[in-house]
Design a protein around this motif. Structure first.
Motif, PDB file in Angstrom:
ATOM      1  N   THR A 127       0.811  -1.289  -0.036  1.00  9.90           N
ATOM      2  CA  THR A 127      -0.003  -0.121   0.113  1.00  9.90           C
ATOM      3  C   THR A 127       0.870   1.144  -0.026  1.00  9.90           C
ATOM      4  O   THR A 127       0.832   2.061  -0.880  1.00  9.90           O
ATOM      5  CB  THR A 127      -0.852  -0.118   1.098  1.00  9.90           C
ATOM      6  OG1 THR A 127      -1.924  -1.152   1.054  1.00  9.90           O
ATOM      7  CG2 THR A 127      -1.790   1.267   1.209  1.00  9.90           C
ATOM      8  N   TRP A 128       1.706   1.236   0.876  1.00  9.04           N
ATOM      9  CA  TRP A 128       2.686   2.484   1.041  1.00  9.04           C
ATOM     10  C   TRP A 128       3.594   2.707  -0.595  1.00  9.04           C
ATOM     11  O   TRP A 128       3.514   3.810  -1.034  1.00  9.04           O
ATOM     12  CB  TRP A 128       3.786   2.160   1.930  1.00  9.04           C
ATOM     13  CG  TRP A 128       4.839   3.187   2.102  1.00  9.04           C
ATOM     14  CD1 TRP A 128       4.680   4.354   3.006  1.00  9.04           C
ATOM     15  CD2 TRP A 128       5.897   3.744   1.485  1.00  9.04           C
ATOM     16  NE1 TRP A 128       5.481   5.292   2.740  1.00  9.04           N
ATOM     17  CE2 TRP A 128       6.445   4.876   1.844  1.00  9.04           C
ATOM     18  CE3 TRP A 128       6.493   3.335   0.383  1.00  9.04           C
ATOM     19  CZ2 TRP A 128       7.374   5.468   1.384  1.00  9.04           C
ATOM     20  CZ3 TRP A 128       7.716   3.670  -0.278  1.00  9.04           C
ATOM     21  CH2 TRP A 128       8.268   4.742   0.384  1.00  9.04           C
ATOM     22  N   PHE A 129       3.889   1.441  -0.919  1.00 10.93           N
ATOM     23  CA  PHE A 129       4.615   1.519  -2.242  1.00 10.93           C
ATOM     24  C   PHE A 129       3.610   2.120  -3.455  1.00 10.93           C
ATOM     25  O   PHE A 129       4.011   2.953  -4.092  1.00 10.93           O
ATOM     26  CB  PHE A 129       5.157   0.200  -2.668  1.00 10.93           C
ATOM     27  CG  PHE A 129       5.939   0.203  -3.806  1.00 10.93           C
ATOM     28  CD1 PHE A 129       7.185   0.539  -3.870  1.00 10.93           C
ATOM     29  CD2 PHE A 129       5.354  -0.537  -5.121  1.00 10.93           C
ATOM     30  CE1 PHE A 129       7.760   0.642  -5.089  1.00 10.93           C
ATOM     31  CE2 PHE A 129       6.016  -0.364  -6.101  1.00 10.93           C
ATOM     32  CZ  PHE A 129       7.366  -0.046  -6.267  1.00 10.93           C
ATOM     33  N   VAL A 130       2.541   1.583  -3.494  1.00 13.68           N
ATOM     34  CA  VAL A 130       1.592   2.044  -4.606  1.00 13.68           C
ATOM     35  C   VAL A 130       1.344   3.371  -4.327  1.00 13.68           C
ATOM     36  O   VAL A 130       1.464   4.279  -5.497  1.00 13.68           O
ATOM     37  CB  VAL A 130       0.383   1.221  -4.471  1.00 13.68           C
ATOM     38  CG1 VAL A 130      -0.904   1.747  -5.577  1.00 13.68           C
ATOM     39  CG2 VAL A 130       0.805  -0.297  -5.084  1.00 13.68           C
ATOM     40  N   VAL A 131       0.898   3.645  -3.217  1.00 10.00           N
ATOM     41  CA  VAL A 131       0.612   5.230  -2.875  1.00 10.00           C
ATOM     42  C   VAL A 131       1.774   5.986  -3.260  1.00 10.00           C
ATOM     43  O   VAL A 131       1.640   7.104  -3.862  1.00 10.00           O
ATOM     44  CB  VAL A 131       0.013   5.534  -1.530  1.00 10.00           C
ATOM     45  CG1 VAL A 131      -0.261   7.076  -1.183  1.00 10.00           C
ATOM     46  CG2 VAL A 131      -1.369   4.789  -1.451  1.00 10.00           C
ATOM     47  N   TYR A 132       2.872   5.866  -2.716  1.00 12.88           N
ATOM     48  CA  TYR A 132       4.049   6.567  -3.159  1.00 12.88           C
ATOM     49  C   TYR A 132       4.384   6.722  -4.529  1.00 12.88           C
ATOM     50  O   TYR A 132       4.713   7.749  -5.324  1.00 12.88           O
ATOM     51  CB  TYR A 132       5.273   5.646  -2.407  1.00 12.88           C
ATOM     52  CG  TYR A 132       6.577   6.817  -2.678  1.00 12.88           C
ATOM     53  CD1 TYR A 132       6.689   7.930  -1.769  1.00 12.88           C
ATOM     54  CD2 TYR A 132       7.656   6.348  -3.397  1.00 12.88           C
ATOM     55  CE1 TYR A 132       7.837   8.749  -1.994  1.00 12.88           C
ATOM     56  CE2 TYR A 132       8.658   7.335  -3.757  1.00 12.88           C
ATOM     57  CZ  TYR A 132       8.729   8.606  -2.855  1.00 12.88           C
ATOM     58  OH  TYR A 132      10.048   9.445  -3.137  1.00 12.88           O
ATOM     59  N   LYS A 133       4.375   5.733  -5.470  1.00 15.90           N
ATOM     60  CA  LYS A 133       4.390   5.375  -7.038  1.00 15.90           C
ATOM     61  C   LYS A 133       3.546   6.449  -7.685  1.00 15.90           C
ATOM     62  O   LYS A 133       3.858   7.289  -8.466  1.00 15.90           O
ATOM     63  CB  LYS A 133       4.536   4.187  -7.389  1.00 15.90           C
ATOM     64  CG  LYS A 133       5.588   3.332  -7.065  1.00 15.90           C
ATOM     65  CD  LYS A 133       6.908   3.697  -8.051  1.00 15.90           C
ATOM     66  CE  LYS A 133       8.074   3.165  -7.895  1.00 15.90           C
ATOM     67  NZ  LYS A 133       9.260   3.712  -8.509  1.00 15.90           N
TER      68      LYS A 133
END
Length: 190
Positions: A127-133
């Motif tokens: 979740t963190w990774f997708v939102v950050y991307k």
């Protein structure tokens, strides 16, 4: 009886400030007196660069992960496991060794959730990774991951005390990020 000792041990381990130790060892300024004044990986990145920030991030994650994994190995029940999760997290926020002034808790919260269940850690991390991307804003990524964590606990582990602890951690993280939220709403968050 020993399982109850895990709770204060988790708090004490959580109270070790990776940011302050890394900055001292690397000859950097005290993160509480530089940048944002927050003893966390993001501020260490500002004052010391990627290497110092990465070490800080790993340290903060591990101090959450280790006591929860130990609780898992000792096969404590869900109530004590949840208490260990919360104690390690609160130790980071309110460290006894550093005047009860700690970081915001993102990396430590990830560590405790990963220790509770690897799929839970994976879900929050993705979740963190997708939102950050999508948005390139670390604080937004952390807030979305924290907000969804209680739902992930419920979906992956079922209804148990950890759902409530994950919700409490989410509320605390949101509160600790209130200035970031104000900047997000104003379109000024980096």
């Amino acid at each position: 009886m020993i399982e109850w000792l895990l709770i204060p041990a988790a708090y004490l381990l959580g109270s070790i400030s990776s940011a302050i130790i890394v900055c001292r060892v690397m000859g950097l300024p005290d993160p509480r007196a530089e940048g944002s004044g927050n003893p966390g990986a993001t501020n260490v990145m500002r004052i010391g660069g990627k290497k110092a920030a990465t070490i800080t991030l790993l340290g903060d994650m591990l101090k959450g992960l280790i006591p929860v994994l130990l609780a898992q190995i000792l096969d404590v029940g869900p109530v004590i496991l949840s208490a260990v999760v919360l104690a390690a997290f609160l130790g980071h926020l309110y460290p006894v060794f550093f005047g009860f002034a700690g970081g915001k808790g993102v990396a430590t919260s990830f560590g405790v959730l990963l220790g509770a269940n690897w799929m839970l850690g994976l879900a929050v991390g993705l979740t963190w990774f997708v939102v950050y991307k999508l948005f390139k804003i670390s604080s937004l990524s952390a807030l979305v991951g924290a907000t969804l964590a209680p739902f992930y606990v419920y979906l992956i582990m079922g209804m148990q005390p950890l759902v409530y602890v994950a919700a409490l951690i989410a509320v605390i993280l949101i509160w600790r990020h209130k200035t970031n939220i104000q900047r997000l709403l104003a379109g000024e968050e980096k």
